[in-house]
Design an enzyme around this catalytic site. Structure first.
Site, short mmCIF file in Angstrom:
data_model
loop_
_atom_site.label_atom_id
_atom_site.label_comp_id
_atom_site.label_asym_id
_atom_site.label_seq_id
_atom_site.Cartn_x
_atom_site.Cartn_y
_atom_site.Cartn_z
N PRO A 108 0.80 -1.23 0.00
CA PRO A 108 0.00 0.00 0.00
C PRO A 108 0.83 1.28 0.00
CG PRO A 108 -0.98 -1.59 1.47
CD PRO A 108 0.34 -2.18 1.03
N TRP A 215 19.03 -12.02 -2.88
CA TRP A 215 20.44 -11.90 -2.50
C TRP A 215 20.59 -10.57 -1.76
CZ3 TRP A 215 24.51 -14.88 -2.00
CH2 TRP A 215 25.80 -14.34 -1.95
N HIS A 241 13.34 -5.29 8.14
CA HIS A 241 13.48 -6.68 7.73
C HIS A 241 14.85 -7.22 8.17
CE1 HIS A 241 9.89 -6.11 5.45
NE2 HIS A 241 10.46 -5.35 4.52
#
Length: 267
Positions: A108, A215, A241
């Site tokens: 979004p 990667w 992340h």
């Protein structure tokens, strides 16, 4: 892995798995839910339109390792191709990343930043999707509160313009199951990457999975510096992340023969 998250039934929100009156708990905001009313229910497909198990699937990440890989033809040989977050597929890149797409994810935030939340850039948005042909747009409408309205605007925009693409809303139960699975494997982050969600889905929907462009490092296998994405060098927000941890888990699956991680140039 193939049995962890029930992708066959829970990959997307449908009338079958999300009836009127159900309280849909958001997976990204744990104390927020949406009770499904008739209007919301009406936009869900009856069942998942993905016919599974699919035989051969390609999941294409956006890593810079794809540049000059020559993998486009191999990507496109799959029966089902998944891409992440509306990546560019211009002629400059298709030799390396392919051109075929059956499903592409849409965060979004992309709708907000690129298309002004579709408040006045609807035609530009629809035109930009032509490259994805008649693919599904997969959106996490029920993960975070601020993502619901942009996701619904995408749905209604495609309907209004009679676009070739259609929207599938990610089922928060599926996303929650995937997150729990990988946390138990040692991936600790605020949220999994879109790529890992899609690889997890592919493992539940496909008989054979090959992943490209996964990667997370700044140099390739030969130590040569590469850009973050195959199309730019813009870095993601830090601390969101845990890409090296994710890659390690994917490599474990590769070594076990569960999937194939393509890192070298394609012959």
């Amino acid at each position: 892995m193939t049995d962890c998250c029930d992708a066959g039934n829970l990959f997307s929100v449908t009338k079958a798995n999300t009836p009127v009156g159900k309280k849909l708990w958001f997976d990204g905001e744990f104390f927020y839910s949406l009770t499904i009313d008739n209007a919301t229910y009406s936009i869900f497909p009856q069942d998942t339109p993905l016919k599974h198990p699919m035989k051969k699937c390609s999941v294409v990440g956006n890593s810079g390792i794809l540049r000059n890989s020559g993998c486009g033809r191999h990507v496109d040989q799959a029966d089902f191709v998944i891409r992440c977050n509306l990546p560019p597929l211009t002629s400059e890149y298709t030799k390396d990343v392919g051109s075929k797409t059956q499903l592409v994810t849409v965060n979004p935030s992309i709708i907000e930043k690129r298309y002004q939340n579709l408040l006045w850039a609807r035609r530009a948005f629809v035109d930009s999707l032509h490259v994805y042909r008649d693919s599904f747009l997969y959106m996490p409408a029920f993960s975070m509160m601020h993502g619901t309205d942009p996701s619904l605007r995408v749905y209604y925009t495609l309907m209004d313009f009679r676009a070739n693409q259609s929207v599938l809303f990610a089922n928060p139960s599926f996303l929650r199951n995937v997150g729990k699975f990988w946390r138990n494997k040692g991936v600790h982050s605020r949220r999994l990457s879109t790529g890992l969600f899609m690889v997890s889905a592919a493992l539940g929907l496909c008989e054979e999975v090959t992943i490209y462009g996964f990667w997370p490092f700044h140099v390739d296998l030969k130590g040569k510096s590469i850009s973050h994405h195959y199309y730019d060098d813009i870095l993601p927000l830090s601390g969101f992340h845990s890409m090296p941890e994710e890659f390690l888990q994917l490599w474990v699956l590769h070594k076990a023969g569960v999937l194939k991680v393509q890192l070298d140039q394609c012959a």
